[in-house]
Design a protein around this motif. Structure first.
Motif, PDB file in Angstrom:
ATOM      1  N   ALA A 134     -83.078  21.461  16.464  1.00 37.93           N
ATOM      2  CA  ALA A 134     -84.393  22.077  16.272  1.00 37.93           C
ATOM      3  C   ALA A 134     -85.471  21.013  16.031  1.00 37.93           C
ATOM      4  CB  ALA A 134     -84.348  23.049  15.089  1.00 37.93           C
ATOM      5  N   ARG A 135     -85.073  19.927  15.355  1.00 38.75           N
ATOM      6  CA  ARG A 135     -86.050  18.887  14.998  1.00 38.75           C
ATOM      7  C   ARG A 135     -86.062  17.720  15.968  1.00 38.75           C
ATOM      8  NH1 ARG A 135     -89.997  20.446  11.526  1.00 38.75           N
ATOM      9  NH2 ARG A 135     -89.204  22.438  10.794  1.00 38.75           N
ATOM     10  N   ASP A 136     -85.226  17.774  16.987  1.00 40.75           N
ATOM     11  CA  ASP A 136     -85.186  16.671  17.947  1.00 40.75           C
ATOM     12  C   ASP A 136     -86.497  16.655  18.740  1.00 40.75           C
ATOM     13  OD1 ASP A 136     -82.629  14.992  19.480  1.00 40.75           O
ATOM     14  OD2 ASP A 136     -84.578  15.165  20.479  1.00 40.75           O
ATOM     15  N   ALA A 138     -82.913  22.016  24.969  1.00 34.88           N
ATOM     16  CA  ALA A 138     -82.579  21.021  23.950  1.00 34.88           C
ATOM     17  C   ALA A 138     -81.527  20.070  24.508  1.00 34.88           C
ATOM     18  CB  ALA A 138     -82.046  21.715  22.692  1.00 34.88           C
ATOM     19  N   PRO A 139     -81.478  18.833  24.004  1.00 34.86           N
ATOM     20  CA  PRO A 139     -80.475  17.888  24.493  1.00 34.86           C
ATOM     21  C   PRO A 139     -79.079  18.246  23.994  1.00 34.86           C
ATOM     22  CG  PRO A 139     -81.746  16.901  22.716  1.00 34.86           C
ATOM     23  CD  PRO A 139     -82.356  18.237  22.987  1.00 34.86           C
ATOM     24  N   ASP A 140     -78.053  17.936  24.794  1.00 33.75           N
ATOM     25  CA  ASP A 140     -76.657  18.082  24.400  1.00 33.75           C
ATOM     26  C   ASP A 140     -76.347  19.476  23.846  1.00 33.75           C
ATOM     27  OD1 ASP A 140     -74.035  17.291  24.014  1.00 33.75           O
ATOM     28  OD2 ASP A 140     -74.389  16.522  22.003  1.00 33.75           O
ATOM     29  N   GLU A 144     -78.639  30.426  17.840  1.00 35.56           N
ATOM     30  CA  GLU A 144     -79.005  29.692  16.624  1.00 35.56           C
ATOM     31  C   GLU A 144     -79.234  28.228  16.953  1.00 35.56           C
ATOM     32  OE1 GLU A 144     -76.354  30.043  13.324  1.00 35.56           O
ATOM     33  OE2 GLU A 144     -76.498  32.236  13.309  1.00 35.56           O
ATOM     34  N   VAL A 145     -80.236  27.645  16.321  1.00 42.35           N
ATOM     35  CA  VAL A 145     -80.495  26.225  16.523  1.00 42.35           C
ATOM     36  C   VAL A 145     -80.455  25.543  15.164  1.00 42.35           C
ATOM     37  CG1 VAL A 145     -81.984  24.518  17.622  1.00 42.35           C
ATOM     38  CG2 VAL A 145     -82.056  26.891  18.396  1.00 42.35           C
ATOM     39  N   ARG A 146     -79.536  24.617  15.034  1.00 39.08           N
ATOM     40  CA  ARG A 146     -79.418  23.888  13.765  1.00 39.08           C
ATOM     41  C   ARG A 146     -80.413  22.730  13.740  1.00 39.08           C
ATOM     42  NH1 ARG A 146     -73.287  24.330  11.636  1.00 39.08           N
ATOM     43  NH2 ARG A 146     -73.026  26.515  12.198  1.00 39.08           N
ATOM     44  N   PRO A 147     -80.644  22.175  12.541  1.00 40.39           N
ATOM     45  CA  PRO A 147     -81.715  21.189  12.398  1.00 40.39           C
ATOM     46  C   PRO A 147     -81.647  20.014  13.378  1.00 40.39           C
ATOM     47  CG  PRO A 147     -80.837  21.799  10.244  1.00 40.39           C
ATOM     48  CD  PRO A 147     -79.995  22.492  11.261  1.00 40.39           C
ATOM     49  N   ALA A 148     -80.421  19.499  13.648  1.00 46.36           N
ATOM     50  CA  ALA A 148     -80.323  18.330  14.526  1.00 46.36           C
ATOM     51  C   ALA A 148     -81.016  18.584  15.865  1.00 46.36           C
ATOM     52  CB  ALA A 148     -78.856  17.964  14.756  1.00 46.36           C
ATOM     53  N   PRO A 165     -94.583  22.805  24.669  1.00 47.92           N
ATOM     54  CA  PRO A 165     -94.701  22.346  23.288  1.00 47.92           C
ATOM     55  C   PRO A 165     -93.337  22.009  22.689  1.00 47.92           C
ATOM     56  CG  PRO A 165     -94.970  24.722  23.396  1.00 47.92           C
ATOM     57  CD  PRO A 165     -94.887  24.243  24.806  1.00 47.92           C
ATOM     58  N   ARG A 166     -93.361  21.055  21.756  1.00 51.47           N
ATOM     59  CA  ARG A 166     -92.128  20.732  21.049  1.00 51.47           C
ATOM     60  C   ARG A 166     -91.791  21.863  20.090  1.00 51.47           C
ATOM     61  NH1 ARG A 166     -93.596  14.539  19.703  1.00 51.47           N
ATOM     62  NH2 ARG A 166     -92.437  13.586  21.421  1.00 51.47           N
ATOM     63  N   LEU A 167     -90.501  22.186  20.007  1.00 53.94           N
ATOM     64  CA  LEU A 167     -90.079  23.245  19.097  1.00 53.94           C
ATOM     65  C   LEU A 167     -90.461  22.890  17.661  1.00 53.94           C
ATOM     66  CD1 LEU A 167     -88.610  25.916  18.617  1.00 53.94           C
ATOM     67  CD2 LEU A 167     -86.475  24.639  18.418  1.00 53.94           C
ATOM     68  N   ARG A 168     -90.296  21.619  17.284  1.00 60.44           N
ATOM     69  CA  ARG A 168     -90.530  21.248  15.879  1.00 60.44           C
ATOM     70  C   ARG A 168     -91.994  21.424  15.486  1.00 60.44           C
ATOM     71  NH1 ARG A 168     -89.575  14.692  15.549  1.00 60.44           N
ATOM     72  NH2 ARG A 168     -91.494  14.073  16.593  1.00 60.44           N
ATOM     73  N   ASP A 169     -92.920  21.253  16.451  1.00 59.60           N
ATOM     74  CA  ASP A 169     -94.335  21.462  16.130  1.00 59.60           C
ATOM     75  C   ASP A 169     -94.596  22.944  15.831  1.00 59.60           C
ATOM     76  OD1 ASP A 169     -94.675  18.787  16.556  1.00 59.60           O
ATOM     77  OD2 ASP A 169     -95.503  19.007  18.598  1.00 59.60           O
ATOM     78  N   LEU A 170     -93.911  23.823  16.599  1.00 59.05           N
ATOM     79  CA  LEU A 170     -94.062  25.270  16.353  1.00 59.05           C
ATOM     80  C   LEU A 170     -93.477  25.636  14.985  1.00 59.05           C
ATOM     81  CD1 LEU A 170     -92.974  26.541  19.878  1.00 59.05           C
ATOM     82  CD2 LEU A 170     -95.291  26.600  18.943  1.00 59.05           C
TER      83      LEU A 170
END
Lengths: 247, 160
Positions: free
Chosen positions: A201-203, A229-231, A195-199, A163-168
């Motif tokens: 977390a929402r990718d 996550a990318p990069d 920690e995951v910042r928005p860039a 699952p995509r993180l942003r959907d969770l």
């Protein structure tokens, strides 16, 4: 005249000879003249009077050493050089599911907790949402191709499913501009959470992966779920995830 | 002030003077400023790249509040970290040869000519020690050989 031998033996400039000094001192002492004659036949790359490496030889030897080191270690990150990867500590294609493992479940002391059939993933935002294993696998799954890059220099491409993180995050009503923390089952260790910042977390490419290269995630790769996550440095791609919380 | 800094200091007494171990102790013409500067350029490129990509890695892992790393291109960290480790490894032979090229200067006589000369020589100590330390601990880290009793990433950053 009397000072000249002392100079050549490592006087004012140590023994680090300067072209200019040599010219200036050329007429000064017999030793200096002899040395210059010894170099005459070989021009700028003159052989030392005792015989030995020339400047060009030194450049070639040093350059070759550096080039060999690069060629035999870069393969841990550059797929085309992988067959030459002799000196690097890692081969990027060796490991369970064709991918190296840095920290095993055993080393992280999560082998028992991660295999617990009662495992639950909790996402805590404005709302608290829990998923058991069956619910986690029933979520809409996406497939992404992302490299995993260890801070120690190796990296490898892999295909991840889950699952995509942003959907969770959306399901737990976590705002789009929020920073979140992803926590591992690990009880100790500097990298047990990240920690995951928005860039990131929402990718749309960021997954809470449950599968790797067409199969279920293996224990050492972070079963039941891991962040990818990318990069992002590998140590922050948290494995054995059991909680995602809004910060 | 300028005169004080560059004024010649008295030579040490003859009894304690030490030059090179013996006359002609370093016969190789490769102890040469041109060789040293060429190696310096090569080291500048590899060490410089290593330093900058190291900073990228540090701030990616410990981003200050005003800094938000992009998630694209997806291979960015792969490239910077691959460069970091590769240029660090390539620096090893370059640094060793460079140190060999200039080491006769250790026996320079008199050991200090002026205050500025003394400062110049003293500043080389942390520079050389730091370079060797960074390369040695970096290699230990990629080999996951943690025999040192300090936390690698923190020390690696502060020594840099």
């Amino acid at each position: 005249m009397s000072a000249a031998p002392e100079r050549t033996a490592g006087g004012r400039e140590g023994n680090l000879r300067r072209e200019g000094d040599r010219r200036r001192e050329g007429a000064g002492g017999a030793e200096q003249d002899l040395e210059d004659q010894g170099n005459l036949g070989n021009g700028r790359d003159g052989a030392p009077p005792t015989g030995g490496l020339t400047r060009r030889g030194l450049a070639v030897a040093t350059g070759t050493a550096a080039a060999v080191i690069v060629a035999t270690t870069a393969g841990q990150a550059v797929p085309a050089l992988a067959p030459l990867d002799l000196l690097a500590p890692r081969r990027p294609d060796l490991g369970p599911q064709g991918l190296p493992v840095n920290r095993t479940a055993r080393a992280a002391r999560v082998a028992v907790a991660a295999r617990d059939p009662g495992y639950r993933l909790e996402v805590v935002g404005t709302r608290r949402v829990g998923y058991d294993l069956a619910q986690l696998h029933a979520l809409p799954s996406h497939t992404v191709r992302l490299p995993i890059t260890c801070v120690e220099g190796w990296s490898a491409d892999a295909t991840w499913h889950g699952p995509r993180l942003r959907d969770l995050l959306d399901a737990a009503l976590i705002p789009v501009d929020a920073t979140i923390r992803v926590e591992s089952l690990e009880a100790h260790g500097g990298y047990r959470a990240s920690e995951v910042r928005p860039a990131h977390a929402r990718d749309p490419l960021t997954l809470l992966a449950t599968g790797l290269n067409g199969a279920d995630l293996e224990l050492d790769h972070g079963y039941p779920a891991r962040l990818i996550a990318p990069d992002r440095p590998g140590v922050l791609q948290t494995k054995w995830v059991h909680r995602v919380v809004l910060l | 002030m300028a005169r004080m800094l560059s004024g010649r200091l008295p030579d040490p007494p003859a009894a304690v003077r030490r030059g090179p171990p013996w006359a002609g102790a370093f016969p190789s013409t490769l102890h040469d400023q041109r060789v040293a500067s060429l190696l310096g350029i090569a080291l500048g490129i590899t060490f410089g790249t290593c330093f900058l990509t190291g900073l990228v890695s540090h701030f990616m892992q410990h981003p200050p509040n005003w800094l938000s790393w992009p998630s694209r291109p997806v291979w960015l960290y792969r490239v910077t970290q691959g460069l970091h480790v590769t240029t660090g490894l390539a620096s090893v032979p370059l640094l060793l040869v460079k140190l060999w090229t200039v080491y006769p200067r250790l026996w320079e006589r008199p050991p200090v000519r002026s205050v500025t000369h003394a400062l110049e020589r003293l500043t080389l100590v942390p520079l050389i020690a730091g370079s060797i330390f960074q390369l040695a601990t970096g290699i230990a880290n990629i080999a996951q050989w943690y025999r040192f009793h300090f936390f690698f990433t923190v020390t690696h950053y502060w020594v840099a």
